[in-house]
Design a protein around this motif. Structure first.
Motif: not given
Length: 220
Positions: A80, A83, A134-135, A138
């Motif tokens: 995260r 990236g 990939s965002r 969570y």
């Protein structure tokens, strides 16, 4: 590898063995140790040691699950934070074909890819960071991380535990010498199968990389 790890922990106090297993399981994704040492090796040996009374099985399961979940969470956070820059690191570029397949799996399956990746050594090391990059939220990652961690740890730890019990039972029935010979034969067969599988995967990956188109060059 199982035999080497067993020799390594032989004679160590239980507390240190728990710590070593926890570190190897944690580091698999958090520090990308999974490229070198599959964490399942540690928990299988832990299960065998638990069958011999050297470790507590419930405590081993709890420690291993916690280490797996926390380690993958750290891997997620690394992805995260960094990236796409993560894709330029040596471990990622070395396995770019498998990275591409993992990314495709994430696009198709979303958070469920975390659970699927838990049962393949290389994906176990790659998946948390790639999911973080990939965002994916969570909360979704954590759900499948916990489910996958529990199933994975229980499967391999209990496998080692019952294998250890079976060995002791065979030793009582057929004599320890015969049981050891049988165990060595089984381990040798597993090692041969694992090496051949690894070579096949590498050959496929090298062929895919050799035939992959070169990145387009942009003019200045």
């Amino acid at each position: 590898m199982l035999e080497q790890f067993n020799v390594l922990v032989d004679g160590l106090p239980p507390g240190l063995i728990y710590l070593l297993i926890a570190f190897l399981v944690f580091a698999e994704a958090a520090l990308f140790f999974g490229f070198v040492f599959p964490g399942e090796t540690a928990i299988v040996v832990g299960g065998v040691l638990a069958s011999q009374g050297k470790l507590s099985l419930p405590l081993l399961l709890a420690i291993s699950v916690a280490a797996a979940v926390v380690g993958d969470s750290v891997g997620y956070e690394i992805g995260r934070r960094y990236g796409v820059r993560l894709l330029d690191t040596k471990p990622m570029t070395k396995h770019r074909v498998k990275v591409g397949k993992a990314q495709d799996l994430i696009r198709r399956r979303g958070a469920f890819a975390v659970f699927i990746g838990r049962f393949t050594a290389l994906l176990r090391a790659l998946m948390p960071a790639l999911v973080g990059a990939s965002r994916l939220p969570y909360s979704k990652f954590l759900l499948f991380n916990v489910i996958g961690g529990v199933v994975w740890v229980c499967t391999f730890t209990l496998g080692g535990y019952y294998a250890g019990e079976a060995f002791d039972h065979a030793a009582k029935l057929a004599g320890r010498g015969l049981a050891i010979a049988l165990a060595v034969a089984v381990v040798a067969a597993i090692v041969v199968w694992s090496v051949r599988k690894h070579r096949r995967e590498n050959a496929v990956e090298e062929e895919a990389e050799a035939t992959a188109p070169e990145p387009a060059q942009t003019g200045t």
